[in-house]
Design a protein around this motif. Structure first.
Motif, PDB file in Angstrom:
ATOM      1  N   LEU A  46      -0.883 -15.184  -2.367  1.00 34.69           N
ATOM      2  CA  LEU A  46      -1.529 -13.946  -2.777  1.00 34.69           C
ATOM      3  C   LEU A  46      -1.085 -12.799  -1.879  1.00 34.69           C
ATOM      4  O   LEU A  46      -0.839 -12.997  -0.690  1.00 34.69           O
ATOM      5  CB  LEU A  46      -3.050 -14.108  -2.697  1.00 34.69           C
ATOM      6  CG  LEU A  46      -3.664 -15.193  -3.580  1.00 34.69           C
ATOM      7  CD1 LEU A  46      -5.157 -15.296  -3.319  1.00 34.69           C
ATOM      8  CD2 LEU A  46      -3.402 -14.916  -5.047  1.00 34.69           C
ATOM      9  N   PRO A  47      -0.980 -11.586  -2.417  1.00 43.21           N
ATOM     10  CA  PRO A  47      -0.610 -10.435  -1.579  1.00 43.21           C
ATOM     11  C   PRO A  47      -1.700 -10.146  -0.553  1.00 43.21           C
ATOM     12  O   PRO A  47      -2.895 -10.300  -0.830  1.00 43.21           O
ATOM     13  CB  PRO A  47      -0.468  -9.296  -2.591  1.00 43.21           C
ATOM     14  CG  PRO A  47      -1.269  -9.720  -3.776  1.00 43.21           C
ATOM     15  CD  PRO A  47      -1.165 -11.212  -3.834  1.00 43.21           C
ATOM     16  N   VAL A  48      -1.289  -9.704   0.620  1.00 43.45           N
ATOM     17  CA  VAL A  48      -2.243  -9.435   1.698  1.00 43.45           C
ATOM     18  C   VAL A  48      -3.209  -8.314   1.306  1.00 43.45           C
ATOM     19  O   VAL A  48      -4.384  -8.321   1.702  1.00 43.45           O
ATOM     20  CB  VAL A  48      -1.483  -9.071   2.988  1.00 43.45           C
ATOM     21  CG1 VAL A  48      -2.460  -8.770   4.119  1.00 43.45           C
ATOM     22  CG2 VAL A  48      -0.552 -10.201   3.395  1.00 43.45           C
ATOM     23  N   THR A  49      -2.730  -7.358   0.521  1.00 47.87           N
ATOM     24  CA  THR A  49      -3.582  -6.235   0.125  1.00 47.87           C
ATOM     25  C   THR A  49      -4.785  -6.684  -0.702  1.00 47.87           C
ATOM     26  O   THR A  49      -5.774  -5.951  -0.803  1.00 47.87           O
ATOM     27  CB  THR A  49      -2.764  -5.222  -0.689  1.00 47.87           C
ATOM     28  OG1 THR A  49      -2.096  -5.901  -1.774  1.00 47.87           O
ATOM     29  CG2 THR A  49      -1.717  -4.555   0.185  1.00 47.87           C
ATOM     30  N   LEU A  50      -4.700  -7.874  -1.266  1.00 48.88           N
ATOM     31  CA  LEU A  50      -5.817  -8.382  -2.061  1.00 48.88           C
ATOM     32  C   LEU A  50      -7.032  -8.684  -1.183  1.00 48.88           C
ATOM     33  O   LEU A  50      -8.149  -8.837  -1.690  1.00 48.88           O
ATOM     34  CB  LEU A  50      -5.387  -9.646  -2.807  1.00 48.88           C
ATOM     35  CG  LEU A  50      -6.222 -10.055  -4.027  1.00 48.88           C
ATOM     36  CD1 LEU A  50      -6.093  -9.003  -5.118  1.00 48.88           C
ATOM     37  CD2 LEU A  50      -5.766 -11.410  -4.549  1.00 48.88           C
ATOM     38  N   ALA A  51      -6.816  -8.760   0.121  1.00 46.21           N
ATOM     39  CA  ALA A  51      -7.922  -9.039   1.035  1.00 46.21           C
ATOM     40  C   ALA A  51      -8.950  -7.908   1.049  1.00 46.21           C
ATOM     41  O   ALA A  51     -10.132  -8.146   1.346  1.00 46.21           O
ATOM     42  CB  ALA A  51      -7.384  -9.273   2.446  1.00 46.21           C
ATOM     43  N   VAL A  52      -8.524  -6.694   0.730  1.00 41.61           N
ATOM     44  CA  VAL A  52      -9.451  -5.548   0.775  1.00 41.61           C
ATOM     45  C   VAL A  52     -10.537  -5.668  -0.298  1.00 41.61           C
ATOM     46  O   VAL A  52     -11.733  -5.669   0.023  1.00 41.61           O
ATOM     47  CB  VAL A  52      -8.681  -4.221   0.654  1.00 41.61           C
ATOM     48  CG1 VAL A  52      -9.655  -3.042   0.608  1.00 41.61           C
ATOM     49  CG2 VAL A  52      -7.718  -4.067   1.825  1.00 41.61           C
ATOM     50  N   PRO A  53     -10.179  -5.769  -1.596  1.00 46.24           N
ATOM     51  CA  PRO A  53     -11.251  -5.939  -2.589  1.00 46.24           C
ATOM     52  C   PRO A  53     -11.994  -7.260  -2.430  1.00 46.24           C
ATOM     53  O   PRO A  53     -13.187  -7.339  -2.753  1.00 46.24           O
ATOM     54  CB  PRO A  53     -10.510  -5.872  -3.931  1.00 46.24           C
ATOM     55  CG  PRO A  53      -9.104  -6.208  -3.619  1.00 46.24           C
ATOM     56  CD  PRO A  53      -8.857  -5.684  -2.247  1.00 46.24           C
ATOM     57  N   ALA A  54     -11.316  -8.291  -1.928  1.00 50.07           N
ATOM     58  CA  ALA A  54     -11.995  -9.565  -1.704  1.00 50.07           C
ATOM     59  C   ALA A  54     -13.059  -9.426  -0.617  1.00 50.07           C
ATOM     60  O   ALA A  54     -14.154  -9.999  -0.722  1.00 50.07           O
ATOM     61  CB  ALA A  54     -10.983 -10.638  -1.317  1.00 50.07           C
ATOM     62  N   LEU A  55     -12.749  -8.660   0.419  1.00 49.83           N
ATOM     63  CA  LEU A  55     -13.729  -8.411   1.479  1.00 49.83           C
ATOM     64  C   LEU A  55     -14.917  -7.614   0.944  1.00 49.83           C
ATOM     65  O   LEU A  55     -16.077  -7.892   1.286  1.00 49.83           O
ATOM     66  CB  LEU A  55     -13.060  -7.661   2.628  1.00 49.83           C
ATOM     67  CG  LEU A  55     -13.964  -7.263   3.804  1.00 49.83           C
ATOM     68  CD1 LEU A  55     -14.578  -8.497   4.449  1.00 49.83           C
ATOM     69  CD2 LEU A  55     -13.183  -6.450   4.828  1.00 49.83           C
ATOM     70  N   VAL A 201     -13.234 -12.341 -15.461  1.00 50.81           N
ATOM     71  CA  VAL A 201     -14.553 -12.851 -15.860  1.00 50.81           C
ATOM     72  C   VAL A 201     -15.659 -12.097 -15.131  1.00 50.81           C
ATOM     73  O   VAL A 201     -16.691 -11.736 -15.723  1.00 50.81           O
ATOM     74  CB  VAL A 201     -14.648 -14.365 -15.583  1.00 50.81           C
ATOM     75  CG1 VAL A 201     -16.067 -14.872 -15.823  1.00 50.81           C
ATOM     76  CG2 VAL A 201     -13.665 -15.126 -16.465  1.00 50.81           C
ATOM     77  N   LEU A 202     -15.453 -11.839 -13.855  1.00 52.52           N
ATOM     78  CA  LEU A 202     -16.450 -11.110 -13.066  1.00 52.52           C
ATOM     79  C   LEU A 202     -16.676  -9.708 -13.620  1.00 52.52           C
ATOM     80  O   LEU A 202     -17.826  -9.246 -13.725  1.00 52.52           O
ATOM     81  CB  LEU A 202     -15.987 -11.035 -11.612  1.00 52.52           C
ATOM     82  CG  LEU A 202     -16.900 -10.288 -10.638  1.00 52.52           C
ATOM     83  CD1 LEU A 202     -18.250 -10.981 -10.534  1.00 52.52           C
ATOM     84  CD2 LEU A 202     -16.248 -10.192  -9.263  1.00 52.52           C
ATOM     85  N   VAL A 203     -15.607  -9.032 -13.995  1.00 51.85           N
ATOM     86  CA  VAL A 203     -15.727  -7.685 -14.564  1.00 51.85           C
ATOM     87  C   VAL A 203     -16.517  -7.726 -15.870  1.00 51.85           C
ATOM     88  O   VAL A 203     -17.392  -6.878 -16.115  1.00 51.85           O
ATOM     89  CB  VAL A 203     -14.328  -7.078 -14.794  1.00 51.85           C
ATOM     90  CG1 VAL A 203     -14.418  -5.803 -15.627  1.00 51.85           C
ATOM     91  CG2 VAL A 203     -13.663  -6.779 -13.456  1.00 51.85           C
ATOM     92  N   ALA A 229     -14.764  -4.167  -7.241  1.00 56.83           N
ATOM     93  CA  ALA A 229     -13.901  -5.133  -6.560  1.00 56.83           C
ATOM     94  C   ALA A 229     -13.152  -6.002  -7.568  1.00 56.83           C
ATOM     95  O   ALA A 229     -11.956  -6.282  -7.403  1.00 56.83           O
ATOM     96  CB  ALA A 229     -14.729  -6.006  -5.623  1.00 56.83           C
ATOM     97  N   GLY A 230     -13.846  -6.424  -8.623  1.00 54.62           N
ATOM     98  CA  GLY A 230     -13.194  -7.231  -9.650  1.00 54.62           C
ATOM     99  C   GLY A 230     -12.093  -6.474 -10.371  1.00 54.62           C
ATOM    100  O   GLY A 230     -11.015  -7.018 -10.630  1.00 54.62           O
ATOM    101  N   VAL A 231     -12.360  -5.213 -10.701  1.00 52.39           N
ATOM    102  CA  VAL A 231     -11.342  -4.391 -11.358  1.00 52.39           C
ATOM    103  C   VAL A 231     -10.124  -4.223 -10.454  1.00 52.39           C
ATOM    104  O   VAL A 231      -8.970  -4.325 -10.902  1.00 52.39           O
ATOM    105  CB  VAL A 231     -11.929  -3.018 -11.740  1.00 52.39           C
ATOM    106  CG1 VAL A 231     -10.829  -2.073 -12.194  1.00 52.39           C
ATOM    107  CG2 VAL A 231     -12.971  -3.174 -12.840  1.00 52.39           C
TER     108      VAL A 231
END
Length: 246
Positions: A46-55, A201-203, A229-231
């Motif tokens: 997974l891209p590291v930038t995905l950590a922001v919305p995941a956080l 699904v979350l969205v 965050a889901g979007v």
């Protein structure tokens, strides 16, 4: 003697040319093997930038969710005080979106240090609980006639859960066995697909929850944070997928 020297020089020149051609062929073969390997084993980390919305999604567990202002963390704490089993069931069921955020955060932060199959299995288990909880809630609301458009939620739960099951089975059947390196081949969807699916699904669920405002049901603003965050997750992975296409 001069003729012999010229012949000797020509032989050396011919050997050099053959060596150069052989080296070029070897380099071409090596490059071809590398390209074939890249095509056969696409990047799954997974891209590291995905950590922001995941956080952000994970942190939403501490934001107001209940109509009276309680966060899910507070509700979960109260459940654990009543019974550890009740708290555990609540965590893996209703808390599956926050667990999803925590798993994505760990996978994005650790990157290739995590074995892909481990990350895939964690996501599959989490999303399985998410779909099961969604189906249960949809059935209960539809059977009692509670909420706005409960049949829509139940229908979405059935269709999305069915597609998730079929897609996972199809990918597992197509990717089973052992690869050329003697390693176990991928046994299901990739991490990227699983995260994109979970975010979608979350969205959809958060959007349905927001529809309840039309009948006066007001939940906390944690729903908006989870929706955003889901979007962000879905858009980031979808855009990255389009950029990676030739």
């Amino acid at each position: 003697m001069a003729g012999d020297d010229n012949g000797y020089d020509e032989d050396l020149s011919g050997d050099d040319e053959r060596d150069a051609v052989a080296d070029a062929d070897a380099m071409a073969d090596e490059l071809e093997d590398e390209l074939a390997e890249a095509v056969r084993k696409p990047a799954t980390a997974l891209p590291v930038t995905l950590a922001v919305p995941a956080l952000v999604l994970t942190a939403a567990i501490a934001l107001p969710l209940h109509p009276e202002g309680f966060s899910f963390a507070q509700l979960l704490y109260a459940s654990f005080l009543r019974s550890p089993l009740e708290g555990l069931i609540m965590l893996i069921g209703f808390g599956s979106p926050f667990c999803f955020g925590a798993i994505v955060l760990a996978l994005a932060a650790l990157g290739p240090r995590v074995v892909p199959r481990v990350g895939e299995r964690l996501l599959v288990v989490n999303l399985s609980f998410l779909h099961a909880q969604l189906l249960l809630v949809g059935f209960m609301l539809a059977s009692r006639g509670q909420g706005m458009m409960p049949l829509a939620l139940l229908g979405f739960a059935l269709v999305s859960g069915g597609y998730f099951t079929v897609h996972h089975a199809r990918e597992a059947a197509a990717g089973g066995g052992v690869d050329e390196d003697g390693q176990a081949a991928r046994s299901g969807p990739t991490q990227r697909w699983l995260v994109r699916w979970g975010a979608t699904v979350l969205v959809a669920v958060c959007g349905w929850i927001r529809l309840q405002l039309l009948i006066g049901v007001r939940l906390g603003w944690a729903i908006e944070v989870m929706l955003a965050a889901g979007v962000a997750m879905a858009v980031m992975l979808t855009r990255r997928r389009s950029l990676e296409r030739p």
